[in-house]
Design a protein around this motif. Sequence first.
Motif, PDB file in Angstrom:
ATOM      1  N   GLY A 143      -2.763   0.177  -4.073  1.00  0.00           N
ATOM      2  CA  GLY A 143      -2.135  -1.087  -3.706  1.00  0.00           C
ATOM      3  C   GLY A 143      -1.546  -1.750  -4.927  1.00  0.00           C
ATOM      4  O   GLY A 143      -2.151  -1.750  -5.997  1.00  0.00           O
ATOM      5  N   LEU A 189       0.832  -1.205   0.000  1.00  0.00           N
ATOM      6  CA  LEU A 189       0.000   0.000   0.000  1.00  0.00           C
ATOM      7  C   LEU A 189       0.866   1.253   0.000  1.00  0.00           C
ATOM      8  O   LEU A 189       1.884   1.316   0.688  1.00  0.00           O
ATOM      9  CB  LEU A 189      -0.895   0.031   1.231  1.00  0.00           C
ATOM     10  CG  LEU A 189      -1.970  -1.045   1.325  1.00  0.00           C
ATOM     11  CD1 LEU A 189      -2.736  -0.901   2.635  1.00  0.00           C
ATOM     12  CD2 LEU A 189      -2.912  -0.987   0.148  1.00  0.00           C
ATOM     13  N   THR A 190       0.427   2.248  -0.771  1.00  0.00           N
ATOM     14  CA  THR A 190       1.063   3.556  -0.788  1.00  0.00           C
ATOM     15  C   THR A 190      -0.023   4.604  -0.649  1.00  0.00           C
ATOM     16  O   THR A 190      -1.036   4.539  -1.347  1.00  0.00           O
ATOM     17  CB  THR A 190       1.811   3.787  -2.120  1.00  0.00           C
ATOM     18  OG1 THR A 190       2.780   2.749  -2.294  1.00  0.00           O
ATOM     19  CG2 THR A 190       2.506   5.130  -2.138  1.00  0.00           C
ATOM     20  N   ASP A 191       0.167   5.541   0.256  1.00  0.00           N
ATOM     21  CA  ASP A 191      -0.763   6.664   0.400  1.00  0.00           C
ATOM     22  C   ASP A 191      -0.210   7.830  -0.407  1.00  0.00           C
ATOM     23  O   ASP A 191       0.886   8.318  -0.137  1.00  0.00           O
ATOM     24  CB  ASP A 191      -0.925   7.059   1.868  1.00  0.00           C
ATOM     25  CG  ASP A 191      -1.680   6.000   2.649  1.00  0.00           C
ATOM     26  OD1 ASP A 191      -2.657   5.458   2.115  1.00  0.00           O
ATOM     27  OD2 ASP A 191      -1.277   5.708   3.788  1.00  0.00           O
ATOM     28  N   GLU A 226      -2.753  -3.185 -10.061  1.00  0.00           N
ATOM     29  CA  GLU A 226      -2.992  -2.055  -9.166  1.00  0.00           C
ATOM     30  C   GLU A 226      -4.443  -2.071  -8.738  1.00  0.00           C
ATOM     31  O   GLU A 226      -5.327  -2.365  -9.543  1.00  0.00           O
ATOM     32  CB  GLU A 226      -2.783  -0.729  -9.907  1.00  0.00           C
ATOM     33  CG  GLU A 226      -1.404  -0.213  -9.925  1.00  0.00           C
ATOM     34  CD  GLU A 226      -1.330   1.159 -10.576  1.00  0.00           C
ATOM     35  OE1 GLU A 226      -0.206   1.638 -10.678  1.00  0.00           O
ATOM     36  OE2 GLU A 226      -2.352   1.743 -10.982  1.00  0.00           O
ATOM     37  N   THR A 236      -5.333   9.462  -1.441  1.00  0.00           N
ATOM     38  CA  THR A 236      -5.787   8.230  -2.089  1.00  0.00           C
ATOM     39  C   THR A 236      -4.797   7.101  -1.807  1.00  0.00           C
ATOM     40  O   THR A 236      -3.593   7.314  -1.807  1.00  0.00           O
ATOM     41  CB  THR A 236      -5.897   8.447  -3.617  1.00  0.00           C
ATOM     42  OG1 THR A 236      -6.814   9.507  -3.850  1.00  0.00           O
ATOM     43  CG2 THR A 236      -6.381   7.208  -4.325  1.00  0.00           C
ATOM     44  N   THR A 237      -5.327   5.908  -1.578  1.00  0.00           N
ATOM     45  CA  THR A 237      -4.491   4.730  -1.357  1.00  0.00           C
ATOM     46  C   THR A 237      -4.424   3.903  -2.626  1.00  0.00           C
ATOM     47  O   THR A 237      -5.441   3.661  -3.274  1.00  0.00           O
ATOM     48  CB  THR A 237      -5.066   3.863  -0.219  1.00  0.00           C
ATOM     49  OG1 THR A 237      -5.174   4.656   0.956  1.00  0.00           O
ATOM     50  CG2 THR A 237      -4.200   2.659   0.052  1.00  0.00           C
ATOM     51  N   TRP A 256      -7.132   0.431  -6.164  1.00  0.00           N
ATOM     52  CA  TRP A 256      -7.187   1.781  -5.602  1.00  0.00           C
ATOM     53  C   TRP A 256      -8.226   1.891  -4.497  1.00  0.00           C
ATOM     54  O   TRP A 256      -9.209   1.157  -4.466  1.00  0.00           O
ATOM     55  CB  TRP A 256      -7.527   2.781  -6.705  1.00  0.00           C
ATOM     56  CG  TRP A 256      -6.409   2.954  -7.683  1.00  0.00           C
ATOM     57  CD1 TRP A 256      -6.000   2.056  -8.648  1.00  0.00           C
ATOM     58  CD2 TRP A 256      -5.524   4.058  -7.790  1.00  0.00           C
ATOM     59  NE1 TRP A 256      -4.930   2.546  -9.335  1.00  0.00           N
ATOM     60  CE2 TRP A 256      -4.613   3.776  -8.837  1.00  0.00           C
ATOM     61  CE3 TRP A 256      -5.414   5.262  -7.116  1.00  0.00           C
ATOM     62  CZ2 TRP A 256      -3.613   4.656  -9.217  1.00  0.00           C
ATOM     63  CZ3 TRP A 256      -4.414   6.145  -7.498  1.00  0.00           C
ATOM     64  CH2 TRP A 256      -3.528   5.839  -8.533  1.00  0.00           C
ATOM     65  N   GLU A 257      -8.000   2.834  -3.608  1.00  0.00           N
ATOM     66  CA  GLU A 257      -8.926   3.262  -2.558  1.00  0.00           C
ATOM     67  C   GLU A 257      -9.382   2.100  -1.686  1.00  0.00           C
ATOM     68  O   GLU A 257      -8.556   1.352  -1.193  1.00  0.00           O
ATOM     69  CB  GLU A 257     -10.067   4.073  -3.171  1.00  0.00           C
ATOM     70  CG  GLU A 257      -9.548   5.316  -3.883  1.00  0.00           C
ATOM     71  CD  GLU A 257     -10.616   6.110  -4.618  1.00  0.00           C
ATOM     72  OE1 GLU A 257     -11.734   5.597  -4.785  1.00  0.00           O
ATOM     73  OE2 GLU A 257     -10.314   7.240  -5.016  1.00  0.00           O
ATOM     74  N   SER A 258     -10.689   1.926  -1.464  1.00  0.00           N
ATOM     75  CA  SER A 258     -11.158   0.892  -0.534  1.00  0.00           C
ATOM     76  C   SER A 258     -10.819  -0.514  -1.018  1.00  0.00           C
ATOM     77  O   SER A 258     -10.604  -1.410  -0.199  1.00  0.00           O
ATOM     78  CB  SER A 258     -12.662   1.029  -0.288  1.00  0.00           C
ATOM     79  OG  SER A 258     -13.386   0.826  -1.484  1.00  0.00           O
ATOM     80  N   ALA A 298      -8.039  -1.378  -2.439  1.00  0.00           N
ATOM     81  CA  ALA A 298      -6.655  -1.584  -1.994  1.00  0.00           C
ATOM     82  C   ALA A 298      -6.615  -1.945  -0.507  1.00  0.00           C
ATOM     83  O   ALA A 298      -5.929  -2.891  -0.102  1.00  0.00           O
ATOM     84  CB  ALA A 298      -5.821  -0.338  -2.262  1.00  0.00           C
ATOM     85  N   ASP A 299      -7.348  -1.192   0.308  1.00  0.00           N
ATOM     86  CA  ASP A 299      -7.378  -1.454   1.755  1.00  0.00           C
ATOM     87  C   ASP A 299      -7.940  -2.838   2.053  1.00  0.00           C
ATOM     88  O   ASP A 299      -7.394  -3.579   2.883  1.00  0.00           O
ATOM     89  CB  ASP A 299      -8.212  -0.393   2.477  1.00  0.00           C
ATOM     90  CG  ASP A 299      -7.580   0.988   2.412  1.00  0.00           C
ATOM     91  OD1 ASP A 299      -6.327   1.075   2.401  1.00  0.00           O
ATOM     92  OD2 ASP A 299      -8.331   1.988   2.375  1.00  0.00           O
TER      93      ASP A 299
END
Length: 138
Positions: free
Chosen positions: A33, A23-25, A56, A30-31, A58-60, A62-63
């Motif tokens: 992954g 993960l990168t913020d 890749e 925006t996150t 993104w966002e939720s 990724a989390d």
Amino acid sequence: MIRVIGDGYLVKPHPNASQVVELTDLPSGTTVGKLRLRSSNKKVKGEWTSLFIDMEVWESLADNAAAHLSAGDHVVFSGVLQNEEWESKKDGQKRVTWKIRADLLGSSLQWAVAESLMSGAGAGEPVQQQWAAGEEPF
């Protein structure tokens, strides 16, 4: 834009990675992954081979992927195939890298079971039926 649907097995993005999803913020909040998939083994000219591709999320997504997926998990996905062009620092040659930007990612239920849980406001609660009896959407 090429839309792809497929499946594969999660592997660590590189040998020194501690997690299967990195993960990168971003400064915007925006996150993103990054993960790597290995295709199912295929026999080509008498030898078993695999394809590895980067992904890749993104966002939720990724989390959720970082919280619930592990190396070796068989996953299914849908996304867009993208390429990045870059120049090699070593020899100055132009290179192309392909990746999938997934908008759907989940565990395959071929050899596993899963329980759907809400995220967001109802986090951790089982997903409830959203329609009245006799009014199913099918």
